[in-house]
Design a protein around this motif. Structure first.
Motif, PDB file in Angstrom:
ATOM      1  N   GLU A 168     -65.474 -40.433  33.234  1.00  0.00           N
ATOM      2  CA  GLU A 168     -64.184 -40.661  32.567  1.00  0.00           C
ATOM      3  C   GLU A 168     -64.223 -40.126  31.139  1.00  0.00           C
ATOM      4  N   LEU A 202     -61.689 -37.364  29.645  1.00  0.00           N
ATOM      5  CA  LEU A 202     -60.809 -37.682  28.513  1.00  0.00           C
ATOM      6  C   LEU A 202     -61.086 -36.776  27.318  1.00  0.00           C
ATOM      7  N   LYS A 203     -62.359 -36.461  27.094  1.00  0.00           N
ATOM      8  CA  LYS A 203     -62.743 -35.561  25.999  1.00  0.00           C
ATOM      9  C   LYS A 203     -62.032 -34.217  26.128  1.00  0.00           C
ATOM     10  N   ASN A 204     -61.817 -33.790  27.371  1.00  0.00           N
ATOM     11  CA  ASN A 204     -61.190 -32.496  27.642  1.00  0.00           C
ATOM     12  C   ASN A 204     -59.710 -32.592  27.996  1.00  0.00           C
ATOM     13  N   ASN A 205     -59.153 -33.791  27.908  1.00  0.00           N
ATOM     14  CA  ASN A 205     -57.743 -34.031  28.271  1.00  0.00           C
ATOM     15  C   ASN A 205     -57.457 -33.622  29.714  1.00  0.00           C
ATOM     16  N   TRP A 206     -58.370 -33.981  30.628  1.00  0.00           N
ATOM     17  CA  TRP A 206     -58.212 -33.652  32.028  1.00  0.00           C
ATOM     18  C   TRP A 206     -57.807 -34.895  32.813  1.00  0.00           C
ATOM     19  N   ALA A 207     -56.672 -34.824  33.469  1.00  0.00           N
ATOM     20  CA  ALA A 207     -56.196 -35.924  34.315  1.00  0.00           C
ATOM     21  C   ALA A 207     -56.795 -35.730  35.704  1.00  0.00           C
TER      22      ALA A 207
END
Length: 135
Positions: free
Chosen positions: A20, A24-29
């Motif tokens: 997770e 989140l670090k990469n803004n990936w959903a």
């Protein structure tokens, strides 16, 4: 008789938290799925904004990586290489990059499957999760 390692709940939580954090670090959903060595689902986490379909694809990637004892990308490569008959193999769902086995002392003890972004990014998230175990 051999001793068999297995994922405990604490291990699963550590994998999930690290995966997770990478997403989140990469803004990936993405959706993160963790399976045991038989491909049975232990954890499913769909991050905000992840497509509904990713909640079906991520567990399939984890299952094929666990059962096949290799990264799911290997199957994708076989199919892309022209061996399309492989698509008829039993339990042949999730043969896309993003499923990564968890290996301890040469034994596959589970797998992580991720879906939601580019396949190599899915694999990056899965590997980040597994790295949290320090195997």
């Amino acid at each position: 008789m051999k001793t068999k390692h297995y994922l405990e709940l604490d291990d699963v939580k550590r994998i999930a938290a690290a995966a997770e954090a990478e997403a989140l670090k990469n803004n990936w959903a993405v959706t993160i799925a963790i399976a045991d060595d038989a491909g049975h689902l232990l954890w499913l986490q769909r991050l905000d904004g992840a497509a509904a379909l990713s909640a079906h694809i991520a567990p399939a990637k984890a299952r094929v990586a666990a059962l096949g004892r290799r990264e799911s990308k290997g199957y994708e490569d076989i199919i892309n290489g022209g061996r399309t008959a492989f698509l008829t193999a039993p339990l042949a769902e999730g043969m896309l990059e993003g499923g990564v086995p968890v290996v301890k002392d040469g034994q596959v003890i589970g797998a992580v499957g991720v879906s939601g972004v580019k396949s190599n990014e899915d694999a990056q998230v899965a590997k980040a999760g597994i790295a949290a175990l320090g195997l």
